[in-house]
Design an enzyme around this catalytic site. Structure first.
Site, PDB file in Angstrom:
ATOM      1  N   GLU A  14      -4.542   2.266  -4.622  1.00 21.76           N
ATOM      2  CA  GLU A  14      -3.230   2.465  -4.482  1.00 21.76           C
ATOM      3  C   GLU A  14      -2.574   1.070  -3.835  1.00 21.76           C
ATOM      4  O   GLU A  14      -1.403   1.150  -3.177  1.00 21.76           O
ATOM      5  CB  GLU A  14      -2.773   3.723  -3.457  1.00 21.76           C
ATOM      6  CG  GLU A  14      -3.176   3.398  -2.064  1.00 21.76           C
ATOM      7  CD  GLU A  14      -4.473   3.985  -1.777  1.00 21.76           C
ATOM      8  OE1 GLU A  14      -4.890   4.358  -0.538  1.00 21.76           O
ATOM      9  OE2 GLU A  14      -5.367   4.037  -2.614  1.00 21.76           O
TER      10      GLU A  14
ATOM     11  N   ASP B 223       0.803  -1.172   0.025  1.00 23.30           N
ATOM     12  CA  ASP B 223       0.198  -0.033   0.004  1.00 23.30           C
ATOM     13  C   ASP B 223       0.799   1.211  -0.125  1.00 23.30           C
ATOM     14  O   ASP B 223       1.916   1.244   0.813  1.00 23.30           O
ATOM     15  CB  ASP B 223      -0.746  -0.252   1.182  1.00 23.30           C
ATOM     16  CG  ASP B 223      -1.852   0.934   1.020  1.00 23.30           C
ATOM     17  OD1 ASP B 223      -3.002   1.048   0.572  1.00 23.30           O
ATOM     18  OD2 ASP B 223      -1.543   2.127   1.891  1.00 23.30           O
TER      19      ASP B 223
END
Length: 508
Positions: free
Chosen positions: A416, A373
């Protein structure tokens, strides 16, 4: 490349035969012909009863008196014939599916039914007794259907290669898959307990052991050639080949051969409609021949001109086949890639992880997973705008591919978040690689104009190595996601390993 047994165990996507199909199969396997039993089986299914009566009263059989019950149909057509008609319907219904990409399901069945009709007519013509020949010819390419339904994209590549190379389908199947469709069809139908009198000719029909002698496999091969006249390209050439075969192997002169092929077309069209399939653009044989002769007369070229045009046409066809393969490859790639980053998408990731875990279970290999992440990504979007955020995602994607090994699979998990599948990797190796990736991203410089944008990532690590029992895809993802949550909760820019495995946590 997997073996035939592995394909049958892991890849086949095919519904099981319905209960009535199993009862009919059991009746077929019995040596004695049970008139009452078969009539009762058919009567138990109103839809099948209606279809059987429609067949019995159709012009295909040309009965004088109206047939009004399954029992009467059996007495008129015979137990064996009714068993095979019923079996044809129930198998057709069992695998009836909607259109599958470029694979034309209706064309497949039109050709299969035409072949079945051709086999039945030719068997009667040459005096060959085979009660199962209709259903055998109907299912001769059943393996093709199974392969398209089970691995459509990979099997489309086989057809692309066949168009380009000009080789036959079985050669390309063996080259790409290590087995061919006749072997698949044979094994599936054997598993359904169809008799050897059906299964073995299906396995052998593309290369009959005694092509010069009358056999079920040889007649099915001939029937397929005749069906290709109506449902393939180059109908005139295929007609000539079929007529030569009829003459050389069965002693049928050309005039009678033309009559037989024409009769087969008429009967096949009736049979196709009985299966509730549109005959499509299926033309009468007389029309096919007339169009071919008209075209030949229109050309009126010299031999040299014809050779030149045929050579150029062959080049064009080869070029079109190459371009079609490139287009198919591109479409397959687009379906599996994320539009923004070019990485594999979430769908591909799920399939790839399932495949790696299956391989891990079968061969005792380990498989590890990283979930990644980008830290404070929302802040990047809020500060610099979403176009810059997209650029960051693209740069990080490119960097991740460079930082991992060639055998690793990098995918965009969503937003993301990224995922990396590490084949044949235990927890220690996964940790080492995760730290390398984290450091690589931290040291990488991304700028918006002259403004540097510092980027760090948090990584969760999980592996099948220490799970003890077999671990499922969802369980491995959950473990890895929990480790990622810990990495973010504990300050970000760090690697965390799923609980129950090595618990060392480090920033370096």
């Amino acid at each position: 490349m997997i073996t035939l047994q592995e394909f049958l165990e892991e890849k086949v996507r095919l519904p099981s035969p319905k209960a009535i199909a199993i009862r009919i199969l059991e009746a077929i396997r019995k040596d004695e012909d049970s008139f009452a039993e078969l009539a009762n089986i058919i009567k138990s299914d109103p839809v099948l009863t209606a279809r059987i009566l429609k067949v019995a009263n159709s012009s295909y059989y040309g009965m004088v008196d109206q047939v009004s019950s399954p029992g009467q149909a059996i007495s008129v057509l015979g137990t064996k014939a009714l068993k095979n008609i019923a079996l044809s319907f129930v198998i057709f219904d069992a695998v009836k599916v909607t259109q599958q990409g470029s694979f034309d399901i209706d064309l497949f069945w039109r050709r299969a039914i035409t072949s079945a009709v051709a086999a039945e007519i030719m068997a009667a013509e040459v005096g060959f007794r085979s009660d199962d020949i209709f259903v055998t010819a109907l299912l001769q390419d059943f393996g093709v259907l199974v392969l398209f339904l089970s691995c459509g994209a990979a099997y489309t590549e086989v057809f692309d290669a066949k168009r380009i190379s000009g080789s036959n389908l079985q050669e390309e199947e063996t080259k790409h898959l290590s087995f061919n469709h006749t072997e698949v069809g044979y094994q599936i139908l054997k598993s359904w307990n169809l008799p050897d009198t059906i299964c073995e000719p299906i396995r052998d029909h593309h290369s009959p052991k005694k092509p010069g002698q009358t056999s079920t496999a040889g007649l099915v091969n001939l029937a397929d050639r005749i069906a290709s006249i109506y449902h393939g390209k180059e109908s005139n050439r295929r007609s000539i080949e079929a007529r030569m075969l009829l003459n050389e192997h069965y002693g049928i002169n050309d005039e009678h051969a033309l009559e037989l092929i024409d009769t087969i077309g008429i009967k096949a069209r009736e049979a196709i409609e009985l299966f509730a399939i549109s005959p499509g653009e299926m033309k009468p044989f007389s029309q096919i021949m007339q169009e071919a002769n008209t075209e030949l007369a229109r050309l009126n070229y010299s031999y040299e001109q014809l050779v030149l045009e045929l050579t150029q046409a062959k080049r064009n066809a080869e070029q079109m086949a190459v371009e079609l393969k490139k287009a198919n490859d591109s479409l397959r790639d687009l379906a599996l890639r994320d539009g923004l980053t070019g990485l594999y998408n979430h769908r591909y990731f799920q399939d790839a992880l399932a495949s790696q875990l299956e391989s891990s279970k079968r061969y005792g290999h380990m498989v590890a997973l990283l979930l990644i992440d980008i830290d404070f990504f929302k802040k990047i979007n809020d500060t610099h705008g979403h176009p810059v955020g997209d650029t960051v995602l693209q740069e990080i994607s490119t960097l991740l591919v460079k930082l991992v090994r060639n055998c690793d699979i990098v995918a965009r998990y969503g937003g993301e978040e990224f995922a990396v599948i590490l084949p044949e990797t235990g927890i220690t190796g996964a940790k080492v690689l995760a730290h390398r990736v984290r450091r690589g991203v931290e040291q990488h410089q991304i700028k918006h104009g002259d403004i540097p944008i510092p980027i760090t990532i948090s990584i969760g690590v999980a592996s099948s190595e220490s799970s003890g029992a077999e671990i499922s895809r969802s369980m491995l993802i959950t473990q890895c996601d929990q480790a990622l949550y810990e990495a973010k909760h504990n300050g970000r820019n760090r690697v965390e390993v799923a609980s129950g495995e090595m618990k060392e946590k480090s920033l370096v």
